[in-house]
Design an enzyme around this catalytic site. Structure first.
Site, PDB file in Angstrom:
ATOM      1  N   ARG A  97       0.826  -1.204   0.000  1.00  0.00           N
ATOM      2  CA  ARG A  97       0.000   0.000   0.000  1.00  0.00           C
ATOM      3  C   ARG A  97       0.862   1.257   0.000  1.00  0.00           C
ATOM      4  O   ARG A  97       0.528   2.260  -0.646  1.00  0.00           O
ATOM      5  CB  ARG A  97      -0.931   0.001   1.215  1.00  0.00           C
ATOM      6  CG  ARG A  97      -2.003  -1.076   1.147  1.00  0.00           C
ATOM      7  CD  ARG A  97      -3.086  -0.858   2.165  1.00  0.00           C
ATOM      8  NE  ARG A  97      -4.119  -1.869   2.070  1.00  0.00           N
ATOM      9  CZ  ARG A  97      -5.294  -1.797   2.687  1.00  0.00           C
ATOM     10  NH1 ARG A  97      -5.580  -0.753   3.433  1.00  0.00           N
ATOM     11  NH2 ARG A  97      -6.178  -2.766   2.559  1.00  0.00           N
TER      12      ARG A  97
ATOM     13  N   ASP B 197       0.256  -3.104  10.805  1.00  0.00           N
ATOM     14  CA  ASP B 197      -1.123  -3.560  10.725  1.00  0.00           C
ATOM     15  C   ASP B 197      -1.818  -3.328  12.060  1.00  0.00           C
ATOM     16  O   ASP B 197      -1.570  -4.055  13.031  1.00  0.00           O
ATOM     17  CB  ASP B 197      -1.163  -5.042  10.351  1.00  0.00           C
ATOM     18  CG  ASP B 197      -2.568  -5.517  10.013  1.00  0.00           C
ATOM     19  OD1 ASP B 197      -3.525  -4.744  10.235  1.00  0.00           O
ATOM     20  OD2 ASP B 197      -2.713  -6.649   9.533  1.00  0.00           O
TER      21      ASP B 197
ATOM     22  N   ASN C  68      -7.967   8.117  11.244  1.00  0.00           N
ATOM     23  CA  ASN C  68      -8.743   7.884  10.034  1.00  0.00           C
ATOM     24  C   ASN C  68      -8.812   6.410   9.641  1.00  0.00           C
ATOM     25  O   ASN C  68      -9.686   6.012   8.880  1.00  0.00           O
ATOM     26  CB  ASN C  68      -8.140   8.711   8.886  1.00  0.00           C
ATOM     27  CG  ASN C  68      -8.856   8.506   7.574  1.00  0.00           C
ATOM     28  OD1 ASN C  68      -9.976   8.975   7.385  1.00  0.00           O
ATOM     29  ND2 ASN C  68      -8.226   7.783   6.649  1.00  0.00           N
TER      30      ASN C  68
ATOM     31  N   TYR D 260     -20.133  -1.532  11.654  1.00  0.00           N
ATOM     32  CA  TYR D 260     -19.443  -0.304  11.257  1.00  0.00           C
ATOM     33  C   TYR D 260     -20.057   0.905  11.977  1.00  0.00           C
ATOM     34  O   TYR D 260     -19.322   1.750  12.522  1.00  0.00           O
ATOM     35  CB  TYR D 260     -19.546  -0.120   9.744  1.00  0.00           C
ATOM     36  CG  TYR D 260     -19.011   1.199   9.249  1.00  0.00           C
ATOM     37  CD1 TYR D 260     -17.643   1.410   9.122  1.00  0.00           C
ATOM     38  CD2 TYR D 260     -19.872   2.248   8.917  1.00  0.00           C
ATOM     39  CE1 TYR D 260     -17.144   2.628   8.675  1.00  0.00           C
ATOM     40  CE2 TYR D 260     -19.386   3.455   8.466  1.00  0.00           C
ATOM     41  CZ  TYR D 260     -18.024   3.650   8.348  1.00  0.00           C
ATOM     42  OH  TYR D 260     -17.535   4.857   7.911  1.00  0.00           O
TER      43      TYR D 260
ATOM     44  N   LYS E 179     -18.178   3.538  14.598  1.00  0.00           N
ATOM     45  CA  LYS E 179     -18.069   4.974  14.367  1.00  0.00           C
ATOM     46  C   LYS E 179     -18.692   5.769  15.513  1.00  0.00           C
ATOM     47  O   LYS E 179     -18.257   6.893  15.802  1.00  0.00           O
ATOM     48  CB  LYS E 179     -18.707   5.341  13.036  1.00  0.00           C
ATOM     49  CG  LYS E 179     -17.984   4.760  11.833  1.00  0.00           C
ATOM     50  CD  LYS E 179     -16.634   5.426  11.584  1.00  0.00           C
ATOM     51  CE  LYS E 179     -15.441   4.676  12.103  1.00  0.00           C
ATOM     52  NZ  LYS E 179     -14.164   5.383  11.833  1.00  0.00           N
TER      53      LYS E 179
ATOM     54  N   VAL F 281     -19.174   9.491   0.741  1.00  0.00           N
ATOM     55  CA  VAL F 281     -18.537   9.911  -0.505  1.00  0.00           C
ATOM     56  C   VAL F 281     -17.989   8.706  -1.264  1.00  0.00           C
ATOM     57  O   VAL F 281     -17.722   7.650  -0.676  1.00  0.00           O
ATOM     58  CB  VAL F 281     -17.411  10.934  -0.230  1.00  0.00           C
ATOM     59  CG1 VAL F 281     -17.998  12.251   0.239  1.00  0.00           C
ATOM     60  CG2 VAL F 281     -16.420  10.399   0.800  1.00  0.00           C
TER      61      VAL F 281
ATOM     62  N   THR G  75     -15.451   7.033  -2.147  1.00  0.00           N
ATOM     63  CA  THR G  75     -14.130   6.446  -1.979  1.00  0.00           C
ATOM     64  C   THR G  75     -14.248   4.933  -2.165  1.00  0.00           C
ATOM     65  O   THR G  75     -15.337   4.395  -2.385  1.00  0.00           O
ATOM     66  CB  THR G  75     -13.595   6.729  -0.572  1.00  0.00           C
ATOM     67  OG1 THR G  75     -14.516   6.172   0.391  1.00  0.00           O
ATOM     68  CG2 THR G  75     -13.460   8.222  -0.325  1.00  0.00           C
TER      69      THR G  75
END
Length: 256
Positions: free
Chosen positions: A37, A55, A81, A152, A156, A183, A185
């Site tokens: 990555r 990781d 993030n 998820y 959050k 958005v 992504t």
């Protein structure tokens, strides 16, 4: 100019925030989950001071990332993030934890606990947190059937709770949370309807420290404006329970 570490920053909103901050003259350190990555993001990484590789899905991995960050010196801001999204299937980490919880909730806690205390902390939440329940009695989802979207949303909510808990506990630190919008992504998917041009601005603004209006703490934002969070995120008792749970699972106590 500020020195800023961004977790989850070789793609998507983290990378966009890093590029914006670097273009403004800030010193930015990025994070990649692995060398592949990091290599794929090399054109953007050329603007960064450094990239930390590790990781955060495992407790040991998150500890190692924090150690690498600390070895680079003091940071003014940390943007939390790193996350996996709402379309995840059920999978457990090397520590036997649901991987969505391990990455989205526990890693944010571990990095908060171990990275030298910055002046500013920013935690990315999601609009999905508004309709979630913290489910602290079953945070590892041992009693419930797997639902990636719900897992998820819960994580959050936890991130917003963590931001507000830090705001209460650490005087002199500006700790806030935000939602970037849904958005398009890689995480959000191609059909996401929100404004990609706005999605990275709030976290960069809060991290930069250039605007006195960003000198706030315990607030929730959307597109540079304050908004109300899920009421559970604002509950000190629930915040303290989440901190205690994360401390027990990770073996790391949040500094006073």
């Amino acid at each position: 100019m500020s020195r800023i570490f961004i977790s989850g920053s070789t793609t998507g909103l983290g990378l966009m925030a890093g590029e914006l901050l670097a273009s403004q003259g800030h010193r930015v350190v990025l994070y990649a989950r692995n060398t592949d990555r990091a290599r794929d993001a090399q054109p953007a990484l050329s603007k960064a001071e450094a990239v930390v590789i590790g990781d955060v899905e495992s407790i040991a991995g998150a500890k190692d990332v924090a150690a690498q960050v600390n070895a680079l010196g003091q940071f003014d801001s940390v943007i939390h993030n790193a996350a996996v999204g709402y379309r995840e299937g059920h999978r457990v980490s090397a520590d036997g934890l649901p991987h969505v919880f391990a990455i989205n909730t526990l890693a944010a806690y571990i990095l908060t606990a171990l990275i030298k205390r910055p002046k500013r902390l920013i935690y990315l939440s999601s609009g999905m947190h508004h309709h979630a329940d913290a489910n602290l009695d079953d945070i590892l989802r041992k009693k419930r059937r797997w639902n990636g979207s719900a897992a998820y949303a819960e994580s959050k909510l936890h991130d917003a709770m963590l931001a507000f808990a830090i705001a209460r506990r650490w005087r002199g630190v500006f700790s806030n949370s935000l939602e970037p919008g849904w958005v398009p992504t890689k995480m959000g998917g191609p059909g996401a309807p929100d404004d990609m041009d706005q999605a990275h601005l709030t976290q960069a603004w809060l991290a930069a420290g250039d605007d006195p209006k960003a000198d706030v703490t315990g607030q929730y934002f959307y597109h540079l404006k304050r908004m109300e969070s899920n009421t559970q995120a604002q509950d000190p008792a629930l915040q303290d329970r989440l901190i205690a749970i994360c401390a027990e699972i990770s073996g790391m106590v949040l500094p006073i």
